[in-house]
Design a protein around this motif. Structure first.
Motif, PDB file in Angstrom:
ATOM      1  N   ARG A 258       0.836  -1.212   0.000  1.00 28.10           N
ATOM      2  CA  ARG A 258       0.000   0.000   0.000  1.00 28.10           C
ATOM      3  C   ARG A 258       0.869   1.258   0.000  1.00 28.10           C
ATOM      4  NH1 ARG A 258      -4.794  -0.251   4.333  1.00 28.10           N
ATOM      5  NH2 ARG A 258      -4.674   1.965   3.780  1.00 28.10           N
ATOM      6  N   PRO A 259       0.623   2.182  -0.934  1.00 22.97           N
ATOM      7  CA  PRO A 259       1.478   3.375  -1.031  1.00 22.97           C
ATOM      8  C   PRO A 259       1.159   4.461  -0.015  1.00 22.97           C
ATOM      9  CG  PRO A 259      -0.221   3.439  -2.724  1.00 22.97           C
ATOM     10  CD  PRO A 259      -0.386   2.127  -2.003  1.00 22.97           C
ATOM     11  N   ASP A 260       0.074   4.313   0.744  1.00 21.68           N
ATOM     12  CA  ASP A 260      -0.316   5.377   1.672  1.00 21.68           C
ATOM     13  C   ASP A 260       0.273   5.188   3.063  1.00 21.68           C
ATOM     14  OD1 ASP A 260      -1.848   3.086   2.053  1.00 21.68           O
ATOM     15  OD2 ASP A 260      -3.571   4.208   2.834  1.00 21.68           O
ATOM     16  N   ARG A 261       1.155   4.209   3.232  1.00 21.02           N
ATOM     17  CA  ARG A 261       1.795   3.979   4.523  1.00 21.02           C
ATOM     18  C   ARG A 261       3.227   3.508   4.268  1.00 21.02           C
ATOM     19  NH1 ARG A 261      -1.656  -1.096   6.783  1.00 21.02           N
ATOM     20  NH2 ARG A 261      -3.182   0.618   6.857  1.00 21.02           N
ATOM     21  N   PRO A 262       4.073   3.475   5.299  1.00 18.62           N
ATOM     22  CA  PRO A 262       5.436   2.969   5.095  1.00 18.62           C
ATOM     23  C   PRO A 262       5.422   1.597   4.423  1.00 18.62           C
ATOM     24  CG  PRO A 262       5.262   3.990   7.241  1.00 18.62           C
ATOM     25  CD  PRO A 262       3.871   3.978   6.667  1.00 18.62           C
ATOM     26  N   LEU A 263       6.340   1.401   3.485  1.00 14.17           N
ATOM     27  CA  LEU A 263       6.273   0.255   2.578  1.00 14.17           C
ATOM     28  C   LEU A 263       6.873  -1.008   3.198  1.00 14.17           C
ATOM     29  CD1 LEU A 263       7.183   2.132  -0.721  1.00 14.17           C
ATOM     30  CD2 LEU A 263       4.938   1.299  -0.014  1.00 14.17           C
ATOM     31  N   TRP A 264       6.249  -1.470   4.297  1.00 14.48           N
ATOM     32  CA  TRP A 264       6.656  -2.737   4.887  1.00 14.48           C
ATOM     33  C   TRP A 264       5.499  -3.334   5.678  1.00 14.48           C
ATOM     34  CZ3 TRP A 264       6.569  -3.463  10.217  1.00 14.48           C
ATOM     35  CH2 TRP A 264       6.488  -2.302  11.002  1.00 14.48           C
ATOM     36  N   GLN A 265       5.559  -4.653   5.864  1.00  9.41           N
ATOM     37  CA  GLN A 265       4.596  -5.385   6.679  1.00  9.41           C
ATOM     38  C   GLN A 265       5.302  -6.550   7.349  1.00  9.41           C
ATOM     39  OE1 GLN A 265       1.303  -6.700   4.159  1.00  9.41           O
ATOM     40  NE2 GLN A 265      -0.064  -5.301   5.232  1.00  9.41           N
ATOM     41  N   LEU A 266       4.827  -6.923   8.530  1.00 11.73           N
ATOM     42  CA  LEU A 266       5.290  -8.139   9.199  1.00 11.73           C
ATOM     43  C   LEU A 266       4.067  -9.031   9.370  1.00 11.73           C
ATOM     44  CD1 LEU A 266       7.796  -9.473  10.495  1.00 11.73           C
ATOM     45  CD2 LEU A 266       7.010  -8.592  12.693  1.00 11.73           C
ATOM     46  N   LEU A 267       4.024 -10.122   8.618  1.00  5.26           N
ATOM     47  CA  LEU A 267       2.862 -10.999   8.587  1.00  5.26           C
ATOM     48  C   LEU A 267       3.119 -12.254   9.410  1.00  5.26           C
ATOM     49  CD1 LEU A 267       2.018 -10.727   4.781  1.00  5.26           C
ATOM     50  CD2 LEU A 267       1.112  -9.366   6.667  1.00  5.26           C
TER      51      LEU A 267
ATOM     52  N   PRO B 151       1.823 -15.940   9.426  1.00  3.44           N
ATOM     53  CA  PRO B 151       1.007 -16.958   8.765  1.00  3.44           C
ATOM     54  C   PRO B 151       0.442 -17.972   9.754  1.00  3.44           C
ATOM     55  CG  PRO B 151       3.237 -16.796   7.819  1.00  3.44           C
ATOM     56  CD  PRO B 151       3.245 -16.069   9.120  1.00  3.44           C
ATOM     57  N   LYS B 152      -0.501 -18.772   9.274  1.00  3.96           N
ATOM     58  CA  LYS B 152      -0.999 -19.902  10.069  1.00  3.96           C
ATOM     59  C   LYS B 152       0.141 -20.895  10.284  1.00  3.96           C
ATOM     60  CE  LYS B 152      -4.883 -21.820   9.089  1.00  3.96           C
ATOM     61  NZ  LYS B 152      -5.982 -22.447   8.325  1.00  3.96           N
ATOM     62  N   PRO B 153       0.161 -21.595  11.407  1.00  4.55           N
ATOM     63  CA  PRO B 153       1.224 -22.584  11.645  1.00  4.55           C
ATOM     64  C   PRO B 153       1.222 -23.668  10.570  1.00  4.55           C
ATOM     65  CG  PRO B 153       0.005 -22.139  13.664  1.00  4.55           C
ATOM     66  CD  PRO B 153      -0.758 -21.490  12.555  1.00  4.55           C
ATOM     67  N   ALA B 154       2.410 -24.169  10.251  1.00  7.38           N
ATOM     68  CA  ALA B 154       2.538 -25.267   9.297  1.00  7.38           C
ATOM     69  C   ALA B 154       2.087 -26.569   9.947  1.00  7.38           C
ATOM     70  CB  ALA B 154       3.982 -25.371   8.835  1.00  7.38           C
ATOM     71  N   PRO B 155       1.758 -27.592   9.152  1.00 10.47           N
ATOM     72  CA  PRO B 155       1.341 -28.878   9.724  1.00 10.47           C
ATOM     73  C   PRO B 155       2.384 -29.497  10.655  1.00 10.47           C
ATOM     74  CG  PRO B 155       0.779 -28.785   7.392  1.00 10.47           C
ATOM     75  CD  PRO B 155       1.589 -27.562   7.689  1.00 10.47           C
ATOM     76  N   ASN B 156       3.663 -29.205  10.429  1.00  9.94           N
ATOM     77  CA  ASN B 156       4.700 -29.770  11.306  1.00  9.94           C
ATOM     78  C   ASN B 156       4.892 -28.968  12.590  1.00  9.94           C
ATOM     79  OD1 ASN B 156       5.976 -27.480  10.400  1.00  9.94           O
ATOM     80  ND2 ASN B 156       7.745 -28.524   9.511  1.00  9.94           N
ATOM     81  N   GLY B 157       4.032 -27.950  12.805  1.00  9.78           N
ATOM     82  CA  GLY B 157       4.112 -27.145  14.021  1.00  9.78           C
ATOM     83  C   GLY B 157       5.060 -25.973  13.938  1.00  9.78           C
ATOM     84  N   GLU B 158       5.685 -25.775  12.784  1.00  7.13           N
ATOM     85  CA  GLU B 158       6.603 -24.654  12.626  1.00  7.13           C
ATOM     86  C   GLU B 158       5.814 -23.355  12.450  1.00  7.13           C
ATOM     87  OE1 GLU B 158      10.928 -24.917  10.681  1.00  7.13           O
ATOM     88  OE2 GLU B 158       9.315 -24.937   9.218  1.00  7.13           O
ATOM     89  N   HIS B 159       6.313 -22.286  13.064  1.00  6.96           N
ATOM     90  CA  HIS B 159       5.671 -20.979  12.977  1.00  6.96           C
ATOM     91  C   HIS B 159       6.599 -20.023  12.232  1.00  6.96           C
ATOM     92  CE1 HIS B 159       2.825 -22.497  15.945  1.00  6.96           C
ATOM     93  NE2 HIS B 159       3.874 -22.933  16.621  1.00  6.96           N
ATOM     94  N   ALA B 160       6.016 -19.033  11.597  1.00  8.25           N
ATOM     95  CA  ALA B 160       6.821 -18.128  10.779  1.00  8.25           C
ATOM     96  C   ALA B 160       6.409 -16.684  10.982  1.00  8.25           C
ATOM     97  CB  ALA B 160       6.692 -18.503   9.295  1.00  8.25           C
ATOM     98  N   LEU B 161       7.373 -15.802  10.751  1.00  2.00           N
ATOM     99  CA  LEU B 161       7.127 -14.376  10.595  1.00  2.00           C
ATOM    100  C   LEU B 161       7.648 -14.001   9.214  1.00  2.00           C
ATOM    101  CD1 LEU B 161       8.333 -12.846  13.990  1.00  2.00           C
ATOM    102  CD2 LEU B 161       6.014 -13.497  13.327  1.00  2.00           C
ATOM    103  N   VAL B 162       6.873 -13.243   8.466  1.00  2.00           N
ATOM    104  CA  VAL B 162       7.256 -12.867   7.105  1.00  2.00           C
ATOM    105  C   VAL B 162       7.355 -11.346   7.033  1.00  2.00           C
ATOM    106  CG1 VAL B 162       6.663 -12.958   4.662  1.00  2.00           C
ATOM    107  CG2 VAL B 162       6.102 -14.893   6.160  1.00  2.00           C
ATOM    108  N   LEU B 163       8.566 -10.853   6.831  1.00  2.00           N
ATOM    109  CA  LEU B 163       8.789  -9.422   6.654  1.00  2.00           C
ATOM    110  C   LEU B 163       8.795  -9.118   5.160  1.00  2.00           C
ATOM    111  CD1 LEU B 163       9.516  -6.589   7.664  1.00  2.00           C
ATOM    112  CD2 LEU B 163      11.928  -7.305   7.703  1.00  2.00           C
TER     113      LEU B 163
END
Length: 425
Positions: A99-108, A110-122
């Motif tokens: 989105r161009p109306d805010r600083p151009l970054w996000q930290l998402l 996601p839903k946990p993976a089936p193996n129980g691994e969790h993620a953060l996506v920058l």
């Protein structure tokens, strides 16, 4: 504040410019409020994370974009839970425009993976930060981070200190011979080969492959000149073998026997600037040894080609002030150069490799188990590869703008090439 010439170039390509890094963790799911609090604490004082991109004032060809201070820092607007798992989320982020109306970054999150691994996506626009900055930001979030967290300035003392601080000496630019600059300019602009692609075939796609650590360790021990191979050298050698396997002999390609160049991003930061956010990179082009018969031979050639990387980096560093001055004086020139550099016969394949060096790392007590890079989507006819090592975990990401399934085909073939190098070693 005017964008630097490099930042402006990433805006002017006409592409989405979105890059990303996913950090994978073991343990319990993240608490969104806890994450937002950490982001506010660690990133809230960083000017770069507040900046909003402003359109040129006047004709775009005659003026550049500007960074403007955004609204007060609001982690809730940027740290967001997603209903998708990691792989679908990364695939959906290829070519996505922020989105161009805010600083151009996000930290998402996601839903946990089936193996129980969790993620953060920058995710971020490349004009805002480069890949090294992404690693710095994620490391800054970690428990007990050794990086300096920005703090509010301390109040001034009641009595002025009479002795003024001694200013740091200015950082000197490297001295480079004119012949080396001319040679680097020529090599950076020479037209090369492009991958064969029928009209209408280009589709963005993503593949993420976890490589066998035993294979990677064996491949890195491949003797050549008395030393093992770096991650970048391994990736370049494997790509040199994978692309002809995927697309046939080069004599049938659009430009016949012209060289096929791989572009290698190179960090220009000095030791004192290692944590500096923004874009402080250049790109060095390497002609891939497509005609070499064996995987080990291709690796050896790539090692020789990368041997003068430091000198080439120095040439780019020395040329930066001239390029920056030209970009500010003639903004339309920045657009012309940016669009030229994304042409498939100029930047056919981008190969990036890096190692996460802070091990072990934890975030709110959860152990970092791996890092996945999301390269930018380039123009039709190109591929962008990234290899990341986190302890004994090696992850290869391929973003291609070729045939629909080509990212997975290239990733699988690169893995086969690496296995062949390991066997030879």
């Amino acid at each position: 504040m005017r964008l630097s010439g490099l930042d402006e170039g990433f805006v002017r390509t006409g592409l989405s410019g979105t890059i990303g890094t996913a950090a994978l963790f073991t343990g319990e799911p993240f608490d969104l409020a806890e994450l937002r609090s950490r982001v506010g604490e660690r990133w809230g004082g960083l000017d770069r994370m507040h900046q909003v991109l402003e359109a040129p004032r006047g004709p775009a060809a005659l003026s550049g974009h500007r960074w403007a201070a955004g609204r007060p820092f609001d982690p809730a607007a940027h740290v967001i839970a997603s209903e998708q798992e990691l792989r679908p989320l990364l695939s959906a982020s290829v070519g996505r425009r922020l989105r161009p109306d805010r600083p151009l970054w996000q930290l998402l999150v996601p839903k946990p993976a089936p193996n129980g691994e969790h993620a953060l996506v920058l995710l971020a626009h490349h004009a805002l930060i480069d890949g090294s900055s992404m690693a710095t930001l994620l490391r800054l979030l970690m428990d007990g981070s050794k990086l300096a967290t920005p703090r509010a300035p301390a109040p001034l003392p009641a009595v002025p200190i009479p002795t003024p601080p001694v200013p740091s000496p200015p950082r000197q630019r490297p001295r480079v011979r004119p012949a080396a600059l001319f040679r680097e300019c020529r090599d950076s602009n020479a037209l090369g080969q492009r991958l064969p692609l029928a009209s209408g075939e280009a589709h963005p796609s993503l593949a993420v492959t976890r490589l066998d650590p035993d294979v990677m360790r064996s491949a890195r021990r491949r003797p050549a000149g008395g030393r093992g191979a770096t991650l970048n050298e391994l990736l370049l050698g494997a790509v040199a073998g994978a692309l002809p396997t995927c697309y046939g002999t080069t004599s049938s390609w659009p430009r016949g026997r012209a060289p096929l160049y791989a572009t290698v991003p190179v960090d220009l930061r000095g030791r004192s600037e290692a944590q500096k956010l923004g874009n402080f990179i250049t790109a060095v082009r390497i002609p891939l040894p497509l005609g070499t018969d064996s995987p080990a031979g291709r690796l050896h050639t790539c090692q020789n080609l990368m041997a003068d990387l430091h000198q080439r980096r120095q040439a780019h560093h020395a040329a930066l002030p001239v390029l920056e001055g030209a970009a500010r004086a003639v903004p339309w020139l920045t657009a012309a150069l940016a669009r030229r550099m994304i042409r498939p016969e100029v930047t056919t394949a981008v190969c990036t490799a890096f190692k996460w060096r802070d091990n072990p790392s934890h975030l709110h007590g959860r152990r970092l188990s791996g890092v996945v890079s999301l390269p930018a989507l380039s123009s039709p006819g190109t591929a962008n590869l990234s290899l990341v090592q986190t302890a004994d975990v090696y992850t290869l990401s391929v973003v291609s703008h070729l045939r629909p399934e080509d990212s997975q085909l290239i990733a699988d073939t690169v893995a086969e090439e690496l296995a062949a190098v390991a066997t030879a070693a």
